[in-house]
Design a protein around this motif. Sequence first.
Motif, PDB file in Angstrom:
ATOM      1  N   SER A  67      12.482 -10.101  -6.827  1.00  0.00           N
ATOM      2  CA  SER A  67      11.907  -8.773  -6.612  1.00  0.00           C
ATOM      3  C   SER A  67      12.300  -8.189  -5.258  1.00  0.00           C
ATOM      4  N   ALA A  68      12.855  -6.986  -5.280  1.00  0.00           N
ATOM      5  CA  ALA A  68      13.189  -6.297  -4.031  1.00  0.00           C
ATOM      6  C   ALA A  68      11.919  -5.950  -3.252  1.00  0.00           C
ATOM      7  N   TYR A  69      10.832  -5.645  -3.970  1.00  0.00           N
ATOM      8  CA  TYR A  69       9.569  -5.324  -3.288  1.00  0.00           C
ATOM      9  C   TYR A  69       9.093  -6.495  -2.430  1.00  0.00           C
ATOM     10  N   THR A  70       9.049  -7.664  -3.021  1.00  0.00           N
ATOM     11  CA  THR A  70       8.530  -8.802  -2.257  1.00  0.00           C
ATOM     12  C   THR A  70       9.524  -9.263  -1.197  1.00  0.00           C
ATOM     13  N   GLN A  71      10.811  -9.182  -1.474  1.00  0.00           N
ATOM     14  CA  GLN A  71      11.806  -9.569  -0.467  1.00  0.00           C
ATOM     15  C   GLN A  71      11.697  -8.665   0.761  1.00  0.00           C
ATOM     16  N   ASN A  72      11.535  -7.365   0.531  1.00  0.00           N
ATOM     17  CA  ASN A  72      11.358  -6.418   1.639  1.00  0.00           C
ATOM     18  C   ASN A  72      10.031  -6.669   2.351  1.00  0.00           C
ATOM     19  N   ALA A  73       9.005  -6.969   1.584  1.00  0.00           N
ATOM     20  CA  ALA A  73       7.699  -7.241   2.184  1.00  0.00           C
ATOM     21  C   ALA A  73       7.748  -8.493   3.043  1.00  0.00           C
ATOM     22  N   PHE A  74       8.419  -9.533   2.578  1.00  0.00           N
ATOM     23  CA  PHE A  74       8.522 -10.771   3.347  1.00  0.00           C
ATOM     24  C   PHE A  74       9.339 -10.565   4.629  1.00  0.00           C
ATOM     25  N   ALA A  75      10.290  -9.641   4.593  1.00  0.00           N
ATOM     26  CA  ALA A  75      11.119  -9.374   5.769  1.00  0.00           C
ATOM     27  C   ALA A  75      10.298  -8.779   6.909  1.00  0.00           C
ATOM     28  N   ASP A  76       9.318  -7.935   6.562  1.00  0.00           N
ATOM     29  CA  ASP A  76       8.446  -7.331   7.585  1.00  0.00           C
ATOM     30  C   ASP A  76       7.066  -7.139   6.969  1.00  0.00           C
ATOM     31  N   PHE A  77       6.275  -8.196   7.008  1.00  0.00           N
ATOM     32  CA  PHE A  77       4.970  -8.185   6.340  1.00  0.00           C
ATOM     33  C   PHE A  77       4.013  -7.183   6.960  1.00  0.00           C
ATOM     34  N   GLY A  78       4.096  -6.989   8.239  1.00  0.00           N
ATOM     35  CA  GLY A  78       3.235  -6.009   8.913  1.00  0.00           C
ATOM     36  C   GLY A  78       3.484  -4.600   8.391  1.00  0.00           C
ATOM     37  N   ALA A  79       4.739  -4.231   8.254  1.00  0.00           N
ATOM     38  CA  ALA A  79       5.084  -2.910   7.722  1.00  0.00           C
ATOM     39  C   ALA A  79       4.702  -2.811   6.245  1.00  0.00           C
ATOM     40  N   ALA A  80       4.863  -3.915   5.518  1.00  0.00           N
ATOM     41  CA  ALA A  80       4.524  -3.910   4.090  1.00  0.00           C
ATOM     42  C   ALA A  80       3.039  -3.650   3.868  1.00  0.00           C
ATOM     43  N   MET A  81       2.202  -4.150   4.773  1.00  0.00           N
ATOM     44  CA  MET A  81       0.757  -3.966   4.622  1.00  0.00           C
ATOM     45  C   MET A  81       0.340  -2.514   4.847  1.00  0.00           C
ATOM     46  N   TRP A  85       2.352   0.677  -1.942  1.00  0.00           N
ATOM     47  CA  TRP A  85       3.094   0.110  -3.068  1.00  0.00           C
ATOM     48  C   TRP A  85       3.586  -1.301  -2.753  1.00  0.00           C
ATOM     49  N   MET A  86       4.101  -1.502  -1.556  1.00  0.00           N
ATOM     50  CA  MET A  86       4.587  -2.839  -1.194  1.00  0.00           C
ATOM     51  C   MET A  86       3.415  -3.814  -1.043  1.00  0.00           C
ATOM     52  N   ARG A  87       2.302  -3.352  -0.466  1.00  0.00           N
ATOM     53  CA  ARG A  87       1.126  -4.215  -0.333  1.00  0.00           C
ATOM     54  C   ARG A  87       0.611  -4.613  -1.713  1.00  0.00           C
ATOM     55  N   TYR A  88       0.648  -3.654  -2.648  1.00  0.00           N
ATOM     56  CA  TYR A  88       0.191  -3.945  -4.004  1.00  0.00           C
ATOM     57  C   TYR A  88       0.972  -5.115  -4.594  1.00  0.00           C
ATOM     58  N   PHE A  89       2.302  -5.058  -4.526  1.00  0.00           N
ATOM     59  CA  PHE A  89       3.103  -6.119  -5.131  1.00  0.00           C
ATOM     60  C   PHE A  89       3.135  -7.396  -4.297  1.00  0.00           C
ATOM     61  N   ALA A  90       3.049  -7.272  -2.983  1.00  0.00           N
ATOM     62  CA  ALA A  90       3.111  -8.459  -2.133  1.00  0.00           C
ATOM     63  C   ALA A  90       1.808  -9.240  -2.106  1.00  0.00           C
ATOM     64  N   VAL A  91       0.665  -8.547  -2.284  1.00  0.00           N
ATOM     65  CA  VAL A  91      -0.622  -9.219  -2.120  1.00  0.00           C
ATOM     66  C   VAL A  91      -1.588  -8.956  -3.282  1.00  0.00           C
ATOM     67  N   GLU A  92      -1.873  -7.697  -3.549  1.00  0.00           N
ATOM     68  CA  GLU A  92      -2.951  -7.351  -4.475  1.00  0.00           C
ATOM     69  C   GLU A  92      -2.670  -7.765  -5.912  1.00  0.00           C
ATOM     70  N   HIS A  93      -1.496  -7.442  -6.419  1.00  0.00           N
ATOM     71  CA  HIS A  93      -1.162  -7.732  -7.815  1.00  0.00           C
ATOM     72  C   HIS A  93      -1.169  -9.236  -8.086  1.00  0.00           C
ATOM     73  N   ILE A  94      -0.460  -9.979  -7.264  1.00  0.00           N
ATOM     74  CA  ILE A  94      -0.367 -11.421  -7.510  1.00  0.00           C
ATOM     75  C   ILE A  94      -1.725 -12.096  -7.373  1.00  0.00           C
ATOM     76  N   THR A  95      -2.527 -11.673  -6.406  1.00  0.00           N
ATOM     77  CA  THR A  95      -3.844 -12.284  -6.215  1.00  0.00           C
ATOM     78  C   THR A  95      -4.752 -12.021  -7.410  1.00  0.00           C
ATOM     79  N   ALA A  96      -4.830 -10.765  -7.822  1.00  0.00           N
ATOM     80  CA  ALA A  96      -5.705 -10.407  -8.944  1.00  0.00           C
ATOM     81  C   ALA A  96      -5.257 -11.078 -10.239  1.00  0.00           C
TER      82      ALA A  96
END
Length: 150
Positions: A67-81, A85-96
Amino acid sequence: MHTILNAIHSYNRYLILAALAAVLFLSWKGWMGKSAYGKADNAAGAALLGFCHLQLLVGLIQYAFTSAYTQNAFADFGAAMKDNWMRYFAVEHITAMLIAIVLVQLGRTFSKRKSDDTAKHKTVAIYTTIATLLIVGTLAMKGILFGSPS
């Protein structure tokens, strides 16, 4: 590879929604009607769990590798939060979704330990209802429940 996995993940959600509807109908009907826990109940539960496990496997592969979303989120987690949309795929979606799948699994596991058929139906109904609310609520929150696969 990502395109194929994303298609499987996108279309499997409809199988999950159909299986959720079947399990909810059968379990609530069985609980309220105090009916026997039969082959149809077991088959619907097994199908739901199978579709959920497939969804989990494909989703985890996407999450960790494609996933490009999670790869980008992992590259800069602070910006992703800071990006909804990136926070949703990096944290919210997988957790729920992990919690929802655990609930489906627990409902099926705990129901098998019950000796009374009404108790089996009740256990499945409660756990599956909570899982369904979590799934539908999380997906509807971003408007992707009935959106086109992408």
